[in-house]
Scaffold this motif. Structure first.
Motif, PDB file in Angstrom:
ATOM      1  N   LYS A  41      33.416   6.704  21.074  1.00 49.12           N
ATOM      2  CA  LYS A  41      34.638   6.379  20.334  1.00 49.12           C
ATOM      3  C   LYS A  41      35.140   4.958  20.621  1.00 49.12           C
ATOM      4  O   LYS A  41      36.334   4.712  20.786  1.00 49.12           O
ATOM      5  CB  LYS A  41      35.744   7.398  20.652  1.00 49.12           C
ATOM      6  CG  LYS A  41      35.362   8.862  20.436  1.00 49.12           C
ATOM      7  CD  LYS A  41      35.126   9.187  18.973  1.00 49.12           C
ATOM      8  CE  LYS A  41      34.709  10.627  18.756  1.00 49.12           C
ATOM      9  NZ  LYS A  41      35.735  11.604  19.087  1.00 49.12           N
ATOM     10  N   VAL A  42      34.186   4.005  20.664  1.00 41.68           N
ATOM     11  CA  VAL A  42      34.577   2.607  20.857  1.00 41.68           C
ATOM     12  C   VAL A  42      34.240   1.760  19.628  1.00 41.68           C
ATOM     13  O   VAL A  42      34.429   0.548  19.642  1.00 41.68           O
ATOM     14  CB  VAL A  42      33.902   2.002  22.112  1.00 41.68           C
ATOM     15  CG1 VAL A  42      34.387   2.701  23.371  1.00 41.68           C
ATOM     16  CG2 VAL A  42      32.374   2.054  22.016  1.00 41.68           C
ATOM     17  N   ALA A  43      33.732   2.396  18.575  1.00 41.96           N
ATOM     18  CA  ALA A  43      33.437   1.707  17.315  1.00 41.96           C
ATOM     19  C   ALA A  43      34.088   2.495  16.180  1.00 41.96           C
ATOM     20  O   ALA A  43      34.176   3.726  16.226  1.00 41.96           O
ATOM     21  CB  ALA A  43      31.930   1.597  17.091  1.00 41.96           C
ATOM     22  N   GLU A  44      34.540   1.756  15.180  1.00 43.47           N
ATOM     23  CA  GLU A  44      35.274   2.379  14.068  1.00 43.47           C
ATOM     24  C   GLU A  44      34.360   3.052  13.042  1.00 43.47           C
ATOM     25  O   GLU A  44      34.822   3.869  12.241  1.00 43.47           O
ATOM     26  CB  GLU A  44      36.118   1.319  13.353  1.00 43.47           C
ATOM     27  CG  GLU A  44      37.241   0.741  14.204  1.00 43.47           C
ATOM     28  CD  GLU A  44      38.423   1.696  14.345  1.00 43.47           C
ATOM     29  OE1 GLU A  44      38.445   2.713  13.635  1.00 43.47           O
ATOM     30  OE2 GLU A  44      39.304   1.427  15.179  1.00 43.47           O
ATOM     31  N   SER A  45      33.071   2.708  13.057  1.00 46.61           N
ATOM     32  CA  SER A  45      32.141   3.234  12.059  1.00 46.61           C
ATOM     33  C   SER A  45      30.724   3.124  12.602  1.00 46.61           C
ATOM     34  O   SER A  45      30.476   2.404  13.588  1.00 46.61           O
ATOM     35  CB  SER A  45      32.244   2.426  10.760  1.00 46.61           C
ATOM     36  OG  SER A  45      31.795   1.098  10.973  1.00 46.61           O
ATOM     37  N   PRO A  46      29.768   3.803  11.971  1.00 43.65           N
ATOM     38  CA  PRO A  46      28.367   3.642  12.392  1.00 43.65           C
ATOM     39  C   PRO A  46      27.902   2.189  12.309  1.00 43.65           C
ATOM     40  O   PRO A  46      27.156   1.725  13.178  1.00 43.65           O
ATOM     41  CB  PRO A  46      27.602   4.531  11.416  1.00 43.65           C
ATOM     42  CG  PRO A  46      28.595   5.557  10.996  1.00 43.65           C
ATOM     43  CD  PRO A  46      29.906   4.849  10.943  1.00 43.65           C
ATOM     44  N   GLU A  47      28.336   1.480  11.271  1.00 42.07           N
ATOM     45  CA  GLU A  47      27.950   0.076  11.132  1.00 42.07           C
ATOM     46  C   GLU A  47      28.543  -0.762  12.257  1.00 42.07           C
ATOM     47  O   GLU A  47      27.884  -1.660  12.802  1.00 42.07           O
ATOM     48  CB  GLU A  47      28.410  -0.460   9.770  1.00 42.07           C
ATOM     49  CG  GLU A  47      27.660   0.129   8.582  1.00 42.07           C
ATOM     50  CD  GLU A  47      28.206   1.470   8.128  1.00 42.07           C
ATOM     51  OE1 GLU A  47      27.678   1.997   7.136  1.00 42.07           O
ATOM     52  OE2 GLU A  47      29.157   1.997   8.763  1.00 42.07           O
ATOM     53  N   ALA A  48      29.780  -0.462  12.599  1.00 40.38           N
ATOM     54  CA  ALA A  48      30.414  -1.189  13.703  1.00 40.38           C
ATOM     55  C   ALA A  48      29.699  -0.913  15.020  1.00 40.38           C
ATOM     56  O   ALA A  48      29.566  -1.799  15.876  1.00 40.38           O
ATOM     57  CB  ALA A  48      31.889  -0.797  13.808  1.00 40.38           C
TER      58      ALA A  48
END
Length: 754
Positions: free
Chosen positions: A322-329
């Protein structure tokens, strides 16, 4: 019209031949050029999609196999993945014989080369916990078992065989060895690493990598495979000993204790790869940590290989950490941090081509990673010699020499924890011995009979299983009174009982991400094992315990009741024969414990090199200290240590000193001893470890023989991270301790002056 048809065919032939000839003349195909020149020529030729393909690894279980006739079969999914090439494939042919695997991998490599535009070969990747993790290879003891040998050269020779056997079956890299420290026996993966100590782990990791890589020279000539040291960094320190949990390590501990095995893997052993850790450091997920994976690993240490993610862990930056907002991020976090290869995921680096369309600057980071992957393939010689020599496989995989080495490693790794009244070794005279217990193997009785000769009579009964052996979440089994009574009856009829106790691959294992547990909240032996030894010892006869396990166990009842205890951890395929040879005195045990054995789980964290202040107070209703200390291991002989002699009682930042002692075998048997040197910083500007292992030497002495053992103490041994978080040498007094374990030592002192 007929001649025109021939002209057309001839013209097409010329075009095809010309393209092929031109392709073969391309600089990246020219072995006389440097690797950098070849990589720099190939990279610009690749499309963006082809570049990203060189940053992904998939597992062979999605559709790479052989049919009944040994012909390769690929699923539609695999065929689609290979159209653009691939960085690598994990475990192709792992469940078939070495020869069949070699044939499959040759066919697979040929298909890959012929079905991507530039003929780029793939890396086939394995792992190595008991030797090569594949069918038909030599099964060695696990890493923590070999660490108990305290013999780095022996470890190097074992991993040399691992590297050769893996390459012969068509493999090129292994996601091993582990450079983690393991200090929490609740952790199910404990046996995959080399123990609790920084120095011991460093020596073992360096020699494992040098062995598996053929001292680096074996990579390009096709005799060995590349290593991927893991898990960078701190993975063994998960809170609660629970896989995937957070990690809390102080920055000072990280630098002084956790990093050194990885740094040595890079600088001394030249590991080709590094795998990032599942965990986090100071709240920063390791897979998205540029300071760790680039700043320290590359800028400080000069690592020039590739970094691979652990299984699916780049994508997990989004849906788990939970440290990225999206899979791409998440993909961008991993790429920016410095991860070059995405292991398994379909929801991470697979998005990079579309991401580049929106932000073209990302392609520079992609180019950086692809160059590292291509460079590794060049180092491995895959562009010039991608195939296995089939004729060598059956002769050289699992050879008699390799099996002999596996037993040699066993014999040096088995630890004699207890030997009350010289219970061991047993004589080979007329007697009846009962072999009992849940860790008894099917071939144990036969192995013991082969060693003991025809005067010794054996009976054997496993009695009960510990679990239902479910590979996901095993359940403990109840043991009936009648089963225990039967085993007690067999012991009653015997002169000596040898109990095979401990744990197995189901009571200590990796806790996979979904529907699999392997960590434990208790480290007591499971099931009816304590009850079994209590009842058999109640007969008043000799009881010897053989421990087999993959995690440290608090064996209080066993330690109290057994007359002798041999700790084998997880031995090779010849482990029972090795145990029998030691039990009957053919070889004296010389293993030393690579971990501290606690009395209770409540003592954790509990390793020998904790800060001195940790030892100030004990616990109510529990005896102080460990059940067995780090470095402990008895012998069938006895060794006398002379007083320590020091070349100078002062050292400076520019000088060294030597400390020595004379060891004498005052016993009656030829035996090996591990002479261990520890150093204590008496007063530090920050709280310091109670003691730290800084050297060890394994020697062999005949009865009455003496040998002088010397250690050189250098300023670098005394460095630590000071108040300002810089490495320093600090003026003051130091204590040298040399002995047979971390607790049984002789001491002398010296002073550091600037």
């Amino acid at each position: 019209m007929k001649p025109m048809k021939y002209y057309i065919l001839f013209f097409l032939f010329l075009i095809t031949f010309g393209v092929s000839a031109q392709k073969n003349k391309m600089p990246y195909k020219d072995a006389s050029l440097s690797i950098e020149e070849r990589v720099n020529d190939l990279l610009p030729r690749l499309s963006l999609e082809e570049k990203v393909a060189q940053m992904r690894i998939f597992h062979a279980n999605i559709g790479v196999k052989s049919d009944e006739k040994g012909n390769m079969e690929l699923s539609d999914r695999v065929i689609e993945k290979l159209k653009l090439g691939i960085a690598g494939i994990k475990n192709p042919g792992e469940h078939i014989s070495p020869l069949a695997a070699a044939k499959l991998n040759n066919e697979l490599q040929k298909y890959i080369i012929e079905n991507n535009r530039w003929g780029i070969p793939a890396m086939f990747v394995t792992e190595s916990y008991n030797g090569v993790d594949a069918e038909g290879c030599t099964k060695f003891g696990r890493p923590i078992t070999s660490a108990a040998s305290f013999n780095p050269d022996l470890v190097r020779r074992v991993w040399d065989v691992v590297g050769k056997e893996a390459r012969l079956r068509g493999m090129h890299m292994c996601h091993s060895p582990e450079a983690d420290l393991v200090r929490d026996p609740r952790f199910g993966r404990m046996s995959e690493a080399f123990g609790e100590d920084t120095y011991l782990t460093t020596q073992m990791v360096v020699n494992a990598i040098k062995g598996v890589q053929g001292n680096y020279e074996g990579l390009g000539n096709g005799t060995h495979i590349g290593a991927v040291a893991k898990h960078f960094a701190g993975y063994g320190q998960v809170l609660g000993g629970s896989n995937f949990a957070a990690i809390e390590i102080s920055p000072r501990t990280l630098i002084d204790e956790i990093y050194p095995p990885f740094e040595a893997a890079v600088k001394e052993a030249r590991t080709l790869g590094i795998m990032a850790s599942h965990g986090d450091l100071n709240g920063i997920a390791s897979h998205g940590n540029p300071e760790l994976l680039t700043g320290i690993l590359r800028d400080q240490w000069g690592f020039d290989g590739y970094v691979v993610s652990d299984s699916n862990d780049i994508a997990r930056l989004y849906y788990f950490m939970k440290v990225a907002e999206s899979p791409e991020a998440a993909a961008l976090l991993g790429l920016t941090a410095g991860i070059d290869i995405d292991l398994y995921a379909e929801d991470s680096y697979a998005y990079l081509p579309e991401m580049v369309k929106k932000d073209p600057s990302i392609e520079k980071m992609i180019d950086r990673s692809v160059k590292r992957v291509l460079r590794t393939k060049m180092i491995l010689g895959l562009f010039d010699n991608p195939y296995v020599n089939i004729k060598k496989v059956e002769k050289e995989v699992r050879s008699q020499a390799s099996l002999s080495l596996a037993q040699e490693a066993d014999l040096e790794s088995i630890i004699l924890l207890k030997n009350e009244a010289n219970t061991l070794p047993l004589q080979k005279g007329t007697q009846k011995i009962a072999l009992l217990g849940p860790l008894l193997n099917e071939g144990t009785k036969e192995a013991f009979e082969s060693v003991a000769g025809n005067k010794v009579t054996f009976t054997a009964d496993k009695g009960f299983e510990l679990t239902d052996q479910n590979t996901g979440v095993p359940q403990l089994l109840e043991t009936s009174d009648s089963t225990i009574d039967k085993m007690v009856g067999m012991a009653k009829e015997a002169d000596v009982t040898i109990l095979f106790l401990g744990g197995d691959e189901f009571t200590s294992k990796e806790a996979f991400f979904n529907n699999a547990l392997g960590d434990r909240a208790s480290i007591d032996p499971v099931g009816a094992q304590d009850e079994l030894i209590e009842k058999i010892k109640g007969l008043g006869k000799t009881v010897i315990v053989v421990l087999k396990h993959r995690r440290t166990l608090s064996i209080n009842t066993i330690a109290d009741k057994a007359d002798a205890i041999l700790d084998g951890w997880d031995l090779s395929e010849l482990g029972d024969s090795s145990l029998a040879r030691i039990i009957f005195g053919e070889v004296s045990p010389s293993g030393k414990s690579p971990v501290t054995v606690p009395r209770s789980i409540g003592q954790i964290p509990f390793h020998y090199s904790m800060k001195e202040i940790n030892y100030k107070k004990g616990y109510l209703f529990l005896e102080d200290g460990p059940l067995y200390p780090f470095g402990h291991g008895l012998s069938y002989s006895q060794f006398e240590y002379g007083d320590l002699k020091i070349s100078n009682d002062m050292i400076t930042p520019n000088t060294e000193l030597t400390v020595s002692t004379t060891i004498t075998n005052i016993g009656k048997m030829k035996a090996k001893e591990v002479v261990q040197m520890y150093i204590k910083d008496d007063i530090g500007s920050v709280t310091r470890p109670d003691k730290e292992l800084k050297g060890f030497k394994k020697i062999e002495l005949s009865p009455g023989e003496s040998k002088k053992v010397s250690f050189t103490i250098t300023p670098r041994m005394l460095e630590f991270t000071g108040l300002t978080m810089d490495k320093i040498l600090e003026t003051g007094d130091y204590t040298i301790m040399i002995g047979t374990s971390s607790q049984d030592v002789k001491t002398t002192k010296f002073r550091l002056e600037k």
